[in-house]
Design an enzyme around this catalytic site. Structure first.
Site, PDB file in Angstrom:
ATOM      1  N   GLY A 186       0.825  -1.199   0.000  1.00 19.33           N
ATOM      2  CA  GLY A 186       0.000   0.000   0.000  1.00 19.33           C
ATOM      3  C   GLY A 186       0.859   1.249   0.000  1.00 19.33           C
ATOM      4  N   GLU A 208       5.557  -3.441   1.005  1.00 18.36           N
ATOM      5  CA  GLU A 208       5.611  -3.213  -0.447  1.00 18.36           C
ATOM      6  C   GLU A 208       4.862  -1.910  -0.695  1.00 18.36           C
ATOM      7  OE1 GLU A 208       7.201  -4.931  -2.660  1.00 18.36           O
ATOM      8  OE2 GLU A 208       7.552  -6.858  -1.717  1.00 18.36           O
ATOM      9  N   LEU A 209       5.609  -0.807  -0.819  1.00 20.74           N
ATOM     10  CA  LEU A 209       4.944   0.511  -0.840  1.00 20.74           C
ATOM     11  C   LEU A 209       4.984   1.148  -2.236  1.00 20.74           C
ATOM     12  CD1 LEU A 209       6.322   1.722   2.610  1.00 20.74           C
ATOM     13  CD2 LEU A 209       4.276   0.358   2.106  1.00 20.74           C
ATOM     14  N   CYS A 242       2.090   0.378  -8.808  1.00 18.59           N
ATOM     15  CA  CYS A 242       3.268   0.859  -8.070  1.00 18.59           C
ATOM     16  C   CYS A 242       4.484   0.957  -8.969  1.00 18.59           C
ATOM     17  CB  CYS A 242       3.549  -0.061  -6.880  1.00 18.59           C
ATOM     18  SG  CYS A 242       3.696  -1.786  -7.356  1.00 18.59           S
ATOM     19  N   GLU A 336       4.296  10.449  -5.938  1.00 24.15           N
ATOM     20  CA  GLU A 336       3.830   9.336  -6.766  1.00 24.15           C
ATOM     21  C   GLU A 336       2.543   9.759  -7.489  1.00 24.15           C
ATOM     22  OE1 GLU A 336       2.415   5.875  -4.578  1.00 24.15           O
ATOM     23  OE2 GLU A 336       2.948   4.569  -6.246  1.00 24.15           O
TER      24      GLU A 336
END
Ligand code: NAP
Length: 431
Positions: A186, A208-209, A242, A336
């Site tokens: 996230g 897991e960003l 991502c 992002e």
């Protein structure tokens, strides 16, 4: 809701003992049954993904099929991954074996609602762990279906429980003594919060960003391939990935040709009904996410970026957009951009490309297009990233480890590395 979730975790604790006691061959049979469900109900599951988060149906179908491929990969390799490994030492015998830890909590995102869950669940279930899953609030249909898919009636106990919880209750789950590890896929703020709780209760964690991957096109690149791959890398899943090529860096000498061809392809992307199998780009998952993208673009335009196409929003639909003249001080470069916005910056030489690529708080991966593969390979150590892909967009593939550094998180999923994160790496010595 929280009480029910805590009870589910307690049930998983006793189920874990039964599950880990099964021979690996029996655990593999369960995973095979799960894979059979994916293959038998691909369209039904894909349609649930599309309904929940607007992904065009063809891409949802591809997501479900990819989960089945991941099952095959681990079914084919797990015996080898879990085989005890002899190690040289001063004792007569010493070796390492991998044992499970127990019940894991997986906090999952909505952008690939099936794939993200499968890539955590399959290696860990085969290892002998069991899973409690707190899925994103905006994919309730997919979350409930996943719960059904992971039930194996022949076992008589659960190995997976969906916890329909609000995020403020995640801490109470992490605190449960049965939880032995937590993994979150996230955003960075969610990652910080979960890592803090994991530290407080001393639980192993994997994060897991987000990412803001550079997509570099050098002047010696095959331009047609670079353009086609860049469009896919940036616009797939309406830009909500991502590993999307979020910062396109193009060498000044070919910038004009690249930008013209790229913009033309972006404008040609087929929009429309999300259930139409020919639709290439759909609405974003939620209107608030599209509004955020609209604000980021507006701010960057006021700071001097140039709009080549798109830039308009209707509800959750944000037009595929191309921005040029983007500089590192602008919001779309620094943050992002989790939507269909291509952000283009130029560079003079490869040194500048490396500097721009590394000028990010994230470190998930980078793509470089160039015909001089030997040179680019020699430069791989200079990129502060979890992955360097040459002449290919970043892709998560079961054969290869996946994960980031810096604010993109820590730990790895997929390949044999994905089995190690929540394994008890046990040393056995015989005198
Ligand atoms: P998100 O808002 O962080 O949500 C992810 C999950 O975390 C959801 O289940 C969410 O629950 C939960 N959550 C949010 N805040 C939390 C908190 N403070 N404590 C505990 N749990 C919390 O992210 P998203 O919008 O779903 O996903 C997009 C992000 O994920 C992007 O940054 C993307 O780059 C990243 N991502 C990374 C990878 C990777 O492998 N590195 C893969 C896919 C996506 P609620 O829905 O209930 O809020």
């Amino acid at each position: 809701m929280l009480d029910k979730a805590l009870t589910s975790v307690s049930k998983l604790e006793s189920a874990y003992l039964a599950w880990k006691a099964l021979p690996l061959a029996s655990r593999k049979q369960t995973i095979t049954r799960i894979q059979e469900k994916l293959l038998a109900h691909t369209e039904e599951y894909a349609s649930a993904i599309t309904t929940d988060m607007n992904k065009p149906l063809a891409q949802s179908i591809a997501e479900v099929k990819k989960c089945a491929t991941l099952c095959s990969y681990y079914l084919n390799h797990i015996d080898e991954f879990l085989r005890p490994q002899p190690l040289q030492s001063n004792w007569s015998e010493s070796y390492v074996r991998l044992d499970p830890l127990g019940v894991l909590l997986a906090v999952m995102p909505w952008n690939f609602p099936f794939w993200q869950v499968f890539r955590v669940a399959i290696p860990n279930l085969l290892l002998g762990n069991v899973l409690a899953v707190k899925h994103a609030s905006n994919v309730p249909t997919a979350a409930a279906l996943l719960d059904e898919i992971f039930q194996d009636e022949t076992l008589g106990f659960p190995i997976y429980k969906n916890l329909p919880l609000a995020s403020q209750h995640v801490e109470a789950i992490i605190a449960h003594p049965a939880i032995k590890g937590v993994t979150l896929t996230g955003s960075e703020p969610a990652g910080r919060s979960v890592a803090q709780c994991a530290g407080k209760y001393l639980k192993k964690s994997v994060l897991e960003l987000g990412g803001s991957a550079a997509f570099i096109i050098c002047e010696d690149a095959d331009l047609n391939k670079a353009v086609a791959t860049a469009v896919n890398a940036r616009m797939q899943n309406a830009g909500q990935s991502c590993i999307a090529g979020k910062r396109i860096l193009v060498q000044q000498s070919i910038a004009k040709a690249f930008i013209a061809a790229f913009t033309e392809k972006v404008k040609a992307l087929k929009q429309g009904d999300k259930y139409d199998l020919t639709t290439e780009i759909g609405a974003m998952a939620r209107e608030d996410l599209a509004i955020e993208i609209e604000e980021m673009v507006a701010q960057s335009l006021s700071e001097g970026a140039t709009l080549l196409c798109g830039g308009k929003r209707t509800g959750a639909f944000y037009e595929p957009t191309v921005l040029t003249d983007v500089t590192p001080t602008m919001r779309v470069f620094k943050e992002e951009t989790f939507g269909p916005v291509a952000v283009i910056t130029t560079f003079q030489d490869f040194e500048e490309a490396i500097a721009l690529s590394n000028q990010s708080d994230f470190g998930l991966g980078v793509t470089i297009f160039s015909q001089n593969v030997a040179f680019i390979k020699s430069q791989a150590p200079r990129f502060d990233e979890g992955a360097v892909y040459i002449n290919e967009m970043l892709i998560s593939d079961p054969h290869l480890p996946f994960g980031g550094i810096k604010n993109s998180g820590y730990g790895r999923e997929l390949s044999h590395f994905g089995v190690l994160e929540f394994a008890n790496i046990k040393t056995v010595v015989v005198k």
